[in-house]
Structure formats: structure tokens, C-alpha cells
Design a protein around this motif. Structure first.
Motif, mmCIF file in Angstrom:
data_model
loop_
_atom_site.group_PDB
_atom_site.id
_atom_site.type_symbol
_atom_site.label_atom_id
_atom_site.label_comp_id
_atom_site.label_asym_id
_atom_site.label_seq_id
_atom_site.Cartn_x
_atom_site.Cartn_y
_atom_site.Cartn_z
ATOM 1 N N GLY A 162 0.817 -1.212 0.000
ATOM 2 C CA GLY A 162 0.000 0.000 0.000
ATOM 3 C C GLY A 162 0.849 1.259 0.000
ATOM 4 O O GLY A 162 0.562 2.222 -0.728
ATOM 5 N N MET A 163 1.920 1.274 0.788
ATOM 6 C CA MET A 163 2.797 2.434 0.813
ATOM 7 C C MET A 163 3.507 2.616 -0.522
ATOM 8 O O MET A 163 3.814 3.748 -0.929
ATOM 9 C CB MET A 163 3.815 2.297 1.943
ATOM 10 N N GLY A 164 3.757 1.512 -1.239
ATOM 11 C CA GLY A 164 4.352 1.617 -2.567
ATOM 12 C C GLY A 164 3.446 2.355 -3.540
ATOM 13 O O GLY A 164 3.905 3.172 -4.354
ATOM 14 N N ILE B 231 -5.409 -0.356 0.532
ATOM 15 C CA ILE B 231 -4.658 -1.579 0.827
ATOM 16 C C ILE B 231 -4.122 -1.549 2.256
ATOM 17 O O ILE B 231 -4.094 -2.571 2.955
ATOM 18 C CB ILE B 231 -3.503 -1.746 -0.182
ATOM 19 N N PHE B 232 -3.725 -0.373 2.709
ATOM 20 C CA PHE B 232 -3.041 -0.236 3.997
ATOM 21 C C PHE B 232 -3.961 -0.410 5.196
ATOM 22 O O PHE B 232 -3.622 -1.105 6.163
ATOM 23 C CB PHE B 232 -2.375 1.146 4.047
ATOM 24 N N HIS B 233 -5.143 0.218 5.173
ATOM 25 C CA HIS B 233 -5.902 0.383 6.414
ATOM 26 C C HIS B 233 -6.511 -0.885 7.024
ATOM 27 O O HIS B 233 -6.420 -1.066 8.244
ATOM 28 C CB HIS B 233 -6.985 1.453 6.234
ATOM 29 N N PRO B 234 -7.142 -1.775 6.260
ATOM 30 C CA PRO B 234 -7.775 -2.931 6.934
ATOM 31 C C PRO B 234 -6.790 -3.793 7.706
ATOM 32 O O PRO B 234 -7.031 -4.149 8.863
ATOM 33 C CB PRO B 234 -8.403 -3.700 5.762
ATOM 34 N N GLU B 235 -5.650 -4.123 7.102
ATOM 35 C CA GLU B 235 -4.702 -4.988 7.784
ATOM 36 C C GLU B 235 -3.972 -4.254 8.906
ATOM 37 O O GLU B 235 -3.673 -4.827 9.951
ATOM 38 C CB GLU B 235 -3.701 -5.546 6.768
ATOM 39 N N SER B 236 -3.700 -2.970 8.718
ATOM 40 C CA SER B 236 -3.014 -2.227 9.776
ATOM 41 C C SER B 236 -3.916 -2.047 11.000
ATOM 42 O O SER B 236 -3.440 -2.045 12.136
ATOM 43 C CB SER B 236 -2.552 -0.866 9.256
ATOM 44 N N GLY C 46 -12.361 -2.071 7.155
ATOM 45 C CA GLY C 46 -12.464 -1.660 5.764
ATOM 46 C C GLY C 46 -13.751 -0.913 5.475
ATOM 47 O O GLY C 46 -13.760 0.089 4.750
ATOM 48 N N LEU C 47 -14.864 -1.396 6.052
ATOM 49 C CA LEU C 47 -16.153 -0.738 5.840
ATOM 50 C C LEU C 47 -16.133 0.688 6.355
ATOM 51 O O LEU C 47 -16.523 1.628 5.644
ATOM 52 C CB LEU C 47 -17.256 -1.531 6.540
#
Length: 391
Positions: free
Chosen positions: A58-60, A91-96, A318-319
Motif C-alpha cells: 500500500g505504501m508503494g 490496501i493499507f488500512h484494513p490490515e493495519s 475496511g467498511l
């Protein structure tokens, strides 16, 4: 920090590409929609198939977006850059968010606040960096901030490796715990409560869109301040949001998240109603109070929803992150059209009534009271890595 630079350089982009307020709103809409549409889908996927290195990926995307924005020759390329940065966020937020909960030691509200205050603190830095670096040196100076993205990719790779060791390598025990997770209320009440929380997110982020996207223009037009001064005033609001986010989670852990949600959103209504009618010093003071109080709700809302839907941390995160970004983008686009037709001051008179929607928080269930009476200590060690982590 990097995402906020897009909003912070709106005055520069408006002059460079001769944009209307509606076109400024479309930039926000593009970023926010790309940041919102994918997030629930990614959250549901990672609930079943955790991806520890997705944070670096995600940061990429954010890095590529910043390079594109730094050298964008046209309005369409600015929109492409905004879309790339939004995709990185999705991409970053749900897993983080899941990693923050895993590392919480049971203090879920505090962990969510610390996680989010990093984002809010970075957002607050954006206007300052724009005033000190980008506006004096031009759009291409954005390229220097890719160094921060490269550093973040390296750090997030280490975090991903820790996550894999702590969680994925023990997936069997996590699944056995997740199987026993049950919602604290009926499925129908869960659906009703999620709908209420979504309405509150709408109220909060539609109003925030009016500040983050158009506050600089409002100050320049009404009080004739310079672009640099307007960025400093925007920083005051964003800094207050960072403080409110930090306090909101632990206060919710202590007194109950429902109380924090109710007081946070409804509590800013007197200040938003006064804002369009005061002078510059009072405008600064009121926006500080609005940012401080309003921002305390989001951590409480996310954790409240996670407790309503145990075992679905990624999908819930994510929601709500996705909807927050999406409604912010839609709000920016809609309000840009309103500003073009009726003037920028009318935007703040219209949005002043949004916090009154906070009254619907009264209909949320008292799930913390249910947990206490059931004998499960709120925030205790048993919740630290328990049923909420995996389906």
C-alpha cells in the motif's frame, strides 16, 4: 502526511491549472473513492487470508502517486496521482487496523486511537509542509516526500514480519477461538446499529470535508489572509483532530464508547452553528474545538462496530475507513459545486446542521453493559488476542 499534501496544495493547483471549486472537489472525490471502494473488499479477504506485507505494498502505491503528483503536467494527471494515493490507502488500512488490535493488550480503544492519531498527526503536518516547502518551491518539491515513503516501506516490512510471527504462525489456535465468537446482540440489532454508525460517519466526515477541502479558501475570501497563513489555520484544526483522536479511544475504554460517540458528534453542534458568524480569532478558536471534539468519535465508532461483529476486524475496519473516505470525497465534490453557485460562506452555514444527526446515537445498544454483566471484564487480557482476530 503524504496524503494530506494533496489537500494542502489545493490553492497552488487551483492557480496552476485554473480549476473551479467543483474541480477541486473532484480531486478529493477521486482520492477518497479509490480509498473507499476497495477497503471493505480487502478487509473481507484479509479476514480469511491475512496478508502481513500488504502494508508495504500500500505504501508503494502512495510513493508512485506522490511522484506522479510532483510532476503532473495536467489536471487529468493530478487525478491519476490522487487515485494511486487512494489505492494505497485502501490496501493499507484494513490490515493495519487488525495489527493495532492484535498489539492492544486488550485496550482496544487506546490502540485504535494511537493508530489513528499517527494518521491525524501526519495530516496536521501537511499544511505546514505545504506552507514552508511546497508553496515557496513549487509543485515539483513534492518529490522530496517520497523519501518518507521509502522509509515507511522498510519500517512496515518489519511490522509485517512481526505480524506473521505473532499471528499467522499460530492460525490454528486463532481459528479455534474465533469459532466461539458470537455477537452481543441479535443479527437484526447488529444491522440496525451498523446503519446508525454509518449515519454518524456521514455526519462527521461530510462536515470534515468542508474544512479540509475549503477552509483555506474560506479564510482567504472572508478574512483576506495569505495562502501561507491559511495553511497555518488549517494546521490548527488538524492538530486539534489529532488530539481528539488520541483522547477518544481511552475515554471510550473507561466510560463506554456509546457515550463518547453521542457527546462527540452532537456536542460540536453549538460551535458549528456559530462558526459562520464570528471574526477570525473566534473562527480559529471554534475550529480548534470542533476538531478536538468531533475527532474523538471515530476510534469509538470503529471499536464499537468491531465488538458488534466479532471475528470480522478487517471487514469492519475496511467498511468504516472506506465509508469515511468515500463520504469525505463525495462531500468535497458536492460542496465544491455548492461553493461555485452560492459562495464559500454558504457552505459553512449549510454544513453547520450536520452534527445534529448525532442524536441518533441514543438508539445504539448498550453492549458494554452487557459485557460487564456477563462477567467479561471490558478490555481485559482475555480479549488481547482472542476471538475478534480471526473468523
Amino acid at each position: 502526511m503524504m496524503q494530506s499534501l494533496i489537500v494542502a496544495i489545493y490553492p497552488l493547483l487551483k492557480g496552476e491549472f485554473h480549476l473551479s471549486f467543483a474541480q477541486i472537489g473532484v480531486i478529493t472525490l477521486t482520492y477518497q473513492i479509490c480509498a473507499s471502494v476497495l477497503q471493505p473488499l480487502i478487509g473481507m479477504y484479509t479476514d480469511k487470508h491475512p496478508q502481513p506485507y500488504s502494508l508495504s505494498v500500500g505504501m508503494g502505491f502512495t510513493l508512485i502517486g506522490m511522484v506522479t503528483l510532483a510532476f503532473a503536467p495536467s489536471y487529468m494527471s493530478v487525478l491519476a496521482a490522487a487515485a494511486l494515493v487512494g489505492a494505497g490507502s485502501s490496501i493499507f488500512h484494513p490490515e493495519s487496523s487488525r495489527i493495532a488490535r492484535l498489539a492492544s493488550g486488550g485496550r482496544h480503544g487506546l490502540a485504535q486511537s494511537i493508530f489513528q492519531v499517527g494518521g491525524n498527526a501526519g495530516s496536521a503536518m501537511g499544511p505546514l509542509l505545504a506552507a514552508w516547502i511546497i508553496i515557496p518551491h513549487g509543485q515539483s518539491s513534492l518529490a522530496w516526500f517520497t523519501l518518507a515513503a521509502m522509509l515507511a516501506i522498510a519500517v512496515l516490512a518489519r511490522v509485517g514480519a512481526w505480524y506473521k510471527r505473532q499471528h499467522l504462525d499460530r492460525s490454528g489456535s486463532s481459528k479455534s477461538r474465533g469459532a466461539s465468537a458470537t455477537p452481543p446482540v441479535s443479527a437484526r440489532r447488529v444491522a440496525w446499529s451498523i446503519a446508525i454508525l454509518v449515519m454518524l460517519i456521514f455526519s462527521k466526515y461530510f462536515y470534515i470535508a468542508s474544512i479540509t477541502s475549503y477552509y483555506s479558501f474560506y479564510l482567504i475570501e472572508k478574512f483576506h489572509v495569505s495562502v501561507q497563513a491559511a495553511q497555518i489555520y488549517l494546521f490548527v484544526f488538524l492538530f486539534a483532530m489529532a488530539l481528539g483522536t488520541l483522547f477518544g479511544g481511552p475515554i471510550g475504554d473507561r466510560i463506554g464508547r456509546k457515550r463518547v460517540i453521542w457527546a462527540s458528534i452532537l456536542g460540536v453542534a453549538p460551535f458549528t452553528l456559530l462558526l459562520p458568524f464570528v471574526d477570525l480569532p473566534w473562527t480559529c478558536a471554534l475550529t480548534f474545538l470542533i476538531g478536538l471534539i468531533l475527532s474523538s468519535a471515530f476510534s469509538a465508532i470503529v471499536v464499537f462496530a468491531q465488538e458488534l461483529m466479532p471475528g470480522k476486524v478487517g471487514a469492519v475496519s475496511g467498511l468504516f475507513f472506506g465509508f469515511a473516505f468515500g463520504i469525505g470525497g463525495i462531500g468535497a465534490a458536492v460542496l465544491g459545486g455548492v461553493a461555485d453557485h452560492y459562495g464559500i460562506e454558504f457552505v459553512y452555514k449549510l454544513c453547520a446542521y450536520l452534527p445534529l444527526l448525532g442524536m441518533v446515537a441514543a438508539f445504539l445498544p448498550d453492549i458494554e453493559h452487557r459485557a460487564d454483566t456477563a462477567g467479561a471484564p471490558r478490555g481485559g487480557p482475555a480479549l488481547a488476542a482472542g476471538a475478534d482476530l480471526r473468523p
